[in-house]
Design an enzyme around this catalytic site. Structure first.
Site, PDB file in Angstrom:
ATOM      1  N   CYS A 279      -2.993   7.095  -7.687  1.00  0.00           N
ATOM      2  CA  CYS A 279      -1.642   7.618  -7.686  1.00  0.00           C
ATOM      3  C   CYS A 279      -0.769   6.780  -6.968  1.00  0.00           C
ATOM      4  CB  CYS A 279      -1.579   8.951  -7.098  1.00  0.00           C
ATOM      5  SG  CYS A 279      -1.935  10.056  -8.271  1.00  0.00           S
TER       6      CYS A 279
ATOM      7  N   TYR B 281      -1.445  -9.506  -3.070  1.00  0.00           N
ATOM      8  CA  TYR B 281      -1.218 -11.112  -3.222  1.00  0.00           C
ATOM      9  C   TYR B 281      -0.558 -11.733  -4.505  1.00  0.00           C
ATOM     10  CZ  TYR B 281      -4.498 -11.075   0.976  1.00  0.00           C
ATOM     11  OH  TYR B 281      -5.259 -10.712   1.940  1.00  0.00           O
TER      12      TYR B 281
END
Ligand SMILES: *Cc1c(COP(=O)(O)O)cnc(C)c1O
Length: 402
Positions: A330, A304
């Protein structure tokens, strides 16, 4: 005085329970609930904690002990709430896009239901007629909230029955003699502006006359809390006075009980996410700090663009160094770009503030990492309320066929 945990308390908890660690401060939840109750002291108002923000069973039990009710967004949340000891009349299931089977299940459990589609309303009418009161989740076509991803009431949102379909709704209600006892709207999250709630109330007032058996008006949640330094929260006193004024001036609404569904407002600030610095990496573009976490544990910044205040609780020197705070998974999992912190060394503890709502709750095992442990601080005592995952948890539901 506002309830807070100190850096030394958080450091001690990190040392005792390890990191990454979610810590929740019970008395802060109580303080927030007190603000709501006090602001609405003059009007018949009930608060349903929107528990998708944080569902640890101890949090549910604590919030129950404060006297609040609970709002659920899945049948499993309903079952958790009942498990926590809420009686069915204090449990609200505000559904969206669910199968009718889940509505039947909720009805059998005896909880309050808000229906959010014409299709399910019709099935409900066919099955139960007038025998079980029900609420309607309406979409007021109001754009509001901190980010489009958390706006739910606008004209392109999937949530609720679009207000322009009201004649279809009233036809079904009439055909099956459905007892509609509440009307619900929820426009989104991170809403500071009292005017947004006013707009919603006005939309609802227009349609109240269509429903003769109304007892409740449910204005949803979405109150703003301060994430940034200098931010403020929704002015509850101002909102309460406005609600009193609007409802008093409207003859058909004045006798209705008002409901709210605060999630973030109750549990955001009670939460601290404590991490430890693994690596510091100086590059030409930025000085990166990698902590022992990532968006697998706190997704709000990446999902967000949410801002969480971060503090190096291992060094109380002035915050005069600039870092990019990243995780260890990752994927690009940046918690903060160009953030001012006091000088950081490997092994220091960094705390993310306002991590109670949609923090642990949205965590995952991505990268096969463990979900963090959770601790509840209550009456000055720490309680481990969720163990950190272990290796067995990663394999728990897998079936090894090869
Ligand atoms: C998520 C949600 C809430 C709570 O929103 P907050 O921003 O956490 O206050 C309230 N009602 C419904 C229906 C929701 O889906």
């Amino acid at each position: 005085m506002s309830q807070k945990l100190s850096s030394s308390q958080l450091t001690a908890l990190a040392q005792q329970f390890g990191t990454p660690l979610y810590v929740y401060h019970a008395e802060k939840i109580k303080e927030q609930y007190g603000k709501l109750k006090n602001a609405f002291r003059n009007r018949d108002t009930v608060f349903f904690y929107a528990c998708k923000a944080l569902t640890n069973i101890n949090i549910l039990k604590y919030i129950k002990s404060l006297g609040a009710n609970v709002d659920c967004s899945s049948i499993n949340e309903v079952k958790l709430a009942l498990h926590a000891g809420f009686t069915p009349d204090r449990v609200l299931y505000t559904s969206n896009g669910i199968s009718f089977g889940e509505i039947q299940e909720a009805k059998e459990l005896g909880v309050i239901i808000n229906i959010d589609s014409v299709s399910n309303l019709e099935k409900f009418g066919k099955a139960y007629g007038h025998s079980y009161p029900v609420g309607l989740r309406l979409r007021p076509n109001i754009m509001a909230g901190g980010n489009i991803k958390i706006s739910t009431g606008h004209a392109k949102s999937k949530f609720g029955i679009p207000i322009e379909h009201i004649s279809e709704v009233t036809a079904i209600v009439e055909q099956y003699n459905i007892c509609v006892h509440d009307l619900h709207i929820h426009t989104g999250s991170d809403i500071k502006d009292v005017a947004v709630f006013v707009k919603g109330i006005e939309v609802l007032f227009d349609i109240i006359p269509h429903f003769k058996e109304l007892k409740f008006i449910d204005l949803g949640g979405g109150f703003k809390v301060p994430y940034q330094e200098g931010d403020s929260e929704t002015d509850m006193e101002a909102l309460a006075r406005k609600v009193e004024e609007l409802f008093a001036a409207h003859p058909e609404a004045s006798k209705l009980q008002v409901w709210f569904e605060p999630g973030k407002f109750l549990v955001s600030e009670c939460g601290y996410f404590v991490t430890q610095v693994n690596v510091i990496k100086q590059t030409p573009a930025a000085k990166f700090i990698s902590v022992d976490s990532g968006f697998n544990h706190l997704i709000r910044p990446m999902f967000y663009d949410a801002y969480h205040r971060i503090e190096n609780i291992s060094n109380d020197a002035p915050e005069d160094q600039t870092y990019s705070v990243v995780g260890n998974i990752c994927e690009t999992d940046t918690f903060a770009w160009d953030r001012k912190l006091s000088e950081v060394k490997e092994g220091d503890y960094l705390v993310f503030y306002n991590a109670g709502a949609y923090g642990f709750e949205m965590s995952s095992n991505f990268n096969s990492r463990y979900k963090p442990a959770e601790v509840l601080m209550k009456d000055g005592e720490p309680h481990l309320i969720r163990k950190r995952d272990t290796f067995e948890d990663l394999l728990k539901n897998q079936i090894e066929v090869l």
